[in-house]
Design an enzyme around this catalytic site. Sequence first.
Site, PDB file in Angstrom:
ATOM      1  N   CYS A  20      77.740 -12.925-101.417  1.00  7.90           N
ATOM      2  CA  CYS A  20      76.827 -13.950-100.902  1.00  7.90           C
ATOM      3  C   CYS A  20      75.597 -13.332-100.258  1.00  7.90           C
ATOM      4  O   CYS A  20      75.429 -13.353 -99.039  1.00  7.90           O
ATOM      5  CB  CYS A  20      77.565 -14.850 -99.923  1.00  7.90           C
ATOM      6  SG  CYS A  20      78.887 -15.716-100.759  1.00  7.90           S
ATOM      7  N   GLU A  21      74.752 -12.740-101.076  1.00  4.27           N
ATOM      8  CA  GLU A  21      73.478 -12.152-100.669  1.00  4.27           C
ATOM      9  C   GLU A  21      72.569 -12.240-101.881  1.00  4.27           C
ATOM     10  O   GLU A  21      72.996 -11.916-102.986  1.00  4.27           O
ATOM     11  CB  GLU A  21      73.622 -10.650-100.355  1.00  4.27           C
ATOM     12  CG  GLU A  21      74.523 -10.275 -99.233  1.00  4.27           C
ATOM     13  CD  GLU A  21      73.845 -10.293 -97.881  1.00  4.27           C
ATOM     14  OE1 GLU A  21      72.602 -10.358 -97.832  1.00  4.27           O
ATOM     15  OE2 GLU A  21      74.572 -10.271 -96.875  1.00  4.27           O
ATOM     16  N   TYR A  67      76.792   8.499-105.599  1.00  2.00           N
ATOM     17  CA  TYR A  67      76.408   7.505-104.601  1.00  2.00           C
ATOM     18  C   TYR A  67      76.774   6.083-105.045  1.00  2.00           C
ATOM     19  O   TYR A  67      76.102   5.121-104.693  1.00  2.00           O
ATOM     20  CB  TYR A  67      74.909   7.633-104.263  1.00  2.00           C
ATOM     21  CG  TYR A  67      74.540   9.042-103.844  1.00  2.00           C
ATOM     22  CD1 TYR A  67      74.992   9.532-102.629  1.00  2.00           C
ATOM     23  CD2 TYR A  67      73.824   9.884-104.683  1.00  2.00           C
ATOM     24  CE1 TYR A  67      74.700  10.838-102.240  1.00  2.00           C
ATOM     25  CE2 TYR A  67      73.525  11.196-104.305  1.00  2.00           C
ATOM     26  CZ  TYR A  67      73.963  11.661-103.082  1.00  2.00           C
ATOM     27  OH  TYR A  67      73.675  12.948-102.711  1.00  2.00           O
ATOM     28  N   GLU A  94      73.041  23.240-103.314  1.00  4.02           N
ATOM     29  CA  GLU A  94      73.903  22.121-102.900  1.00  4.02           C
ATOM     30  C   GLU A  94      73.695  20.878-103.758  1.00  4.02           C
ATOM     31  O   GLU A  94      73.336  19.820-103.249  1.00  4.02           O
ATOM     32  CB  GLU A  94      73.599  21.741-101.438  1.00  4.02           C
ATOM     33  CG  GLU A  94      73.662  22.858-100.443  1.00  4.02           C
ATOM     34  CD  GLU A  94      73.111  22.451 -99.055  1.00  4.02           C
ATOM     35  OE1 GLU A  94      72.430  21.407 -98.961  1.00  4.02           O
ATOM     36  OE2 GLU A  94      73.358  23.171 -98.095  1.00  4.02           O
ATOM     37  N   PRO A  95      73.912  20.972-105.070  1.00  2.00           N
ATOM     38  CA  PRO A  95      73.671  19.787-105.896  1.00  2.00           C
ATOM     39  C   PRO A  95      74.759  18.734-105.709  1.00  2.00           C
ATOM     40  O   PRO A  95      75.932  19.055-105.543  1.00  2.00           O
ATOM     41  CB  PRO A  95      73.721  20.344-107.329  1.00  2.00           C
ATOM     42  CG  PRO A  95      74.633  21.524-107.224  1.00  2.00           C
ATOM     43  CD  PRO A  95      74.414  22.112-105.858  1.00  2.00           C
ATOM     44  N   ARG A 119      73.224   0.889-104.846  1.00  8.62           N
ATOM     45  CA  ARG A 119      71.922   1.525-105.119  1.00  8.62           C
ATOM     46  C   ARG A 119      70.830   0.539-105.547  1.00  8.62           C
ATOM     47  O   ARG A 119      69.700   0.630-105.064  1.00  8.62           O
ATOM     48  CB  ARG A 119      72.071   2.660-106.130  1.00  8.62           C
ATOM     49  CG  ARG A 119      72.993   3.790-105.630  1.00  8.62           C
ATOM     50  CD  ARG A 119      72.950   5.028-106.514  1.00  8.62           C
ATOM     51  NE  ARG A 119      71.658   5.683-106.424  1.00  8.62           N
ATOM     52  CZ  ARG A 119      70.690   5.563-107.296  1.00  8.62           C
ATOM     53  NH1 ARG A 119      70.855   4.854-108.381  1.00  8.62           N
ATOM     54  NH2 ARG A 119      69.544   6.165-107.101  1.00  8.62           N
ATOM     55  N   GLY A 127      69.306  18.191-104.663  1.00 12.60           N
ATOM     56  CA  GLY A 127      68.199  17.283-104.896  1.00 12.60           C
ATOM     57  C   GLY A 127      67.750  17.111-106.325  1.00 12.60           C
ATOM     58  O   GLY A 127      66.976  16.191-106.619  1.00 12.60           O
ATOM     59  N   ARG A 152      74.039  14.720-106.876  1.00 16.60           N
ATOM     60  CA  ARG A 152      73.738  13.779-107.956  1.00 16.60           C
ATOM     61  C   ARG A 152      73.717  14.437-109.341  1.00 16.60           C
ATOM     62  O   ARG A 152      74.240  13.876-110.306  1.00 16.60           O
ATOM     63  CB  ARG A 152      72.363  13.155-107.684  1.00 16.60           C
ATOM     64  CG  ARG A 152      71.977  12.012-108.605  1.00 16.60           C
ATOM     65  CD  ARG A 152      70.504  11.623-108.381  1.00 16.60           C
ATOM     66  NE  ARG A 152      70.168  11.483-106.989  1.00 16.60           N
ATOM     67  CZ  ARG A 152      70.274  10.356-106.285  1.00 16.60           C
ATOM     68  NH1 ARG A 152      70.663   9.258-106.883  1.00 16.60           N
ATOM     69  NH2 ARG A 152      69.965  10.330-105.017  1.00 16.60           N
ATOM     70  N   TYR A 201      67.957   0.755-102.812  1.00 21.38           N
ATOM     71  CA  TYR A 201      66.764   1.525-103.185  1.00 21.38           C
ATOM     72  C   TYR A 201      65.976   0.857-104.306  1.00 21.38           C
ATOM     73  O   TYR A 201      65.073   1.466-104.864  1.00 21.38           O
ATOM     74  CB  TYR A 201      67.154   2.920-103.712  1.00 21.38           C
ATOM     75  CG  TYR A 201      68.154   3.707-102.924  1.00 21.38           C
ATOM     76  CD1 TYR A 201      67.881   4.145-101.627  1.00 21.38           C
ATOM     77  CD2 TYR A 201      69.369   4.072-103.491  1.00 21.38           C
ATOM     78  CE1 TYR A 201      68.799   4.900-100.932  1.00 21.38           C
ATOM     79  CE2 TYR A 201      70.299   4.837-102.794  1.00 21.38           C
ATOM     80  CZ  TYR A 201      70.004   5.241-101.524  1.00 21.38           C
ATOM     81  OH  TYR A 201      70.913   6.003-100.844  1.00 21.38           O
TER      82      TYR A 201
HETATM   83  C1  LIG Z   1      72.547  14.715 -99.873  1.00 19.21           C
HETATM   84  C2  LIG Z   1      72.423  16.173 -99.696  1.00 19.21           C
HETATM   85  C3  LIG Z   1      72.560  17.029-100.795  1.00 19.21           C
HETATM   86  C4  LIG Z   1      72.755  16.536-102.204  1.00 19.21           C
HETATM   87  O1  LIG Z   1      71.662  15.853-102.692  1.00 19.21           O
HETATM   88  P1  LIG Z   1      71.589  15.433-104.224  1.00 19.21           P
HETATM   89  O2  LIG Z   1      70.288  14.784-104.355  1.00 19.21           O
HETATM   90  O3  LIG Z   1      72.731  14.517-104.479  1.00 19.21           O
HETATM   91  O4  LIG Z   1      71.678  16.676-105.037  1.00 19.21           O
HETATM   92  C5  LIG Z   1      72.479  18.383-100.575  1.00 19.21           C
HETATM   93  N1  LIG Z   1      72.297  18.880 -99.326  1.00 19.21           N
HETATM   94  C6  LIG Z   1      72.159  18.091 -98.245  1.00 19.21           C
HETATM   95  C7  LIG Z   1      71.954  18.698 -96.918  1.00 19.21           C
HETATM   96  C8  LIG Z   1      72.212  16.721 -98.399  1.00 19.21           C
HETATM   97  O5  LIG Z   1      72.055  15.938 -97.329  1.00 19.21           O
END
Ligand SMILES: *Cc1c(COP(=O)(O)O)cnc(C)c1O
Length: 414
Positions: A342-343, A370, A273-274, A312, A239, A276, A316
């Site tokens: 075409c949007e 992404y 779990e990075p 994106r 995240g 992005r 978003y």
């Molecule tokens: C999407 C996701 C991530 C990665 O998120 P980032 O914002 O890209 O770091 C990590 N863990 C889980 C469970 C996710 O769904």
Amino acid sequence: MSAFGYRDGVLCAESVPLPEIAERHGTPCYVYSRAALLERFGAFRGALAGRDALVCYAVKANSNLAILNLFAREGAGFDIVSGGELARVIAAGGDPAKVVFSGVGKTAAEMRQALSAGISCFNVESAAELERLDEVAGSLGLRAPVALRVNPNVDPKTHPYISTGLRSNKFGVACEDALPLYLRARALRHVEIAGIACHIGSQLLDPAPAAEAADKILSLADRLAAEGIALRHLDLGGGLGIRYHDETPPTVKEYFAPLLARLAGRGEKLLVEPGRALVGNSGVLLTRIEYLKHGAEKNFAIVDAAMNDLIRPALYDAWHDILPVRSRQIDAPLYEVVGPVCESGDFLGHGRRLGVEAGDLLAVMSAGAYGMAQSSNYNSRPRAAEVVVDGEQSFVVREREQVEQLFAGEHVLP
Ligand SMILES: *Cc1c(COP(=O)(O)O)cnc(C)c1O
């Protein structure tokens, strides 16, 4: 460090001028920097140095085999959300024993695939999933390692589509349901409790919500310990945000400082779990201006990349910097940078001041995460090529799709 910068007025990826890449590989084209990818991975490893920790790259951010392989060679683990991603990790030389499997809708077939591959942990997101996993593992004569993904109900203060840790989200189990579910897991014969997991959202720019979530996870871990349930690992999710425009995300070190302070003296292994933060600023989308269209109200730069290549902005309302690959000393009016799809939602940027001519190249920055991963074939557009630059060299890591591939599996009626 930025791997993308101007040299003599020309934007380069490491030492390779982007016009050279466009010439050799065509446009639209994703261009990644090997040095940037490794530097980002190193930043995570460095921030966690001295702790028993594993960086599990979130494959969904960018699942190209070359990128997975690069991280695998650095010792990364992987966070997957589908059987397809597991197949990619294995094809890229990743170690299944370092894979955690997240996601609310794991099928029995995906569970069998992951159990047979010997993954490290299933991040279980519901009571029903836990029961199914026990059944599937039993049918294989195996025990499934599990963590419950707990929803700490904190507001990550990010875009609602990428916020996942609120009670109203579909993800995880509520804090108050976690203890009874762990007790249930302990009673099941074919699951084995390995850890606890959480992930509150994406593009986090403030370390405080992550720290607040960690507090809730740690107090849950303590309550579990009091029940005699010892956890081997704590998975604090991904995240961490990146700079797209004028954001000031914390550094990796700053982001982890409050988390590591809370973990001091604890024995559990730390998983993160990075996605992005590893790949986002390690890539750009290279595109060519097909036409300039000057109107009474707006000017349009119509480029050969579109929402199917990078969704994106449309999805978003996300901002990506858009830079001219060659800087010119000419008038720079405001342009809507749009694709040919075409949007009306098919735009890459609104109101960008660009001194450009038709035929010029543009670089859509911060497109490594992404971008390609969320691309589609909408409007029967073949997907872009992907290229990794390493110093003065460039390598195609995904060939541009051919139109015939798009309908190769389709059949007309007899
Ligand atoms: C999407 C996701 C991530 C990665 O998120 P980032 O914002 O890209 O770091 C990590 N863990 C889980 C469970 C996710 O769904």
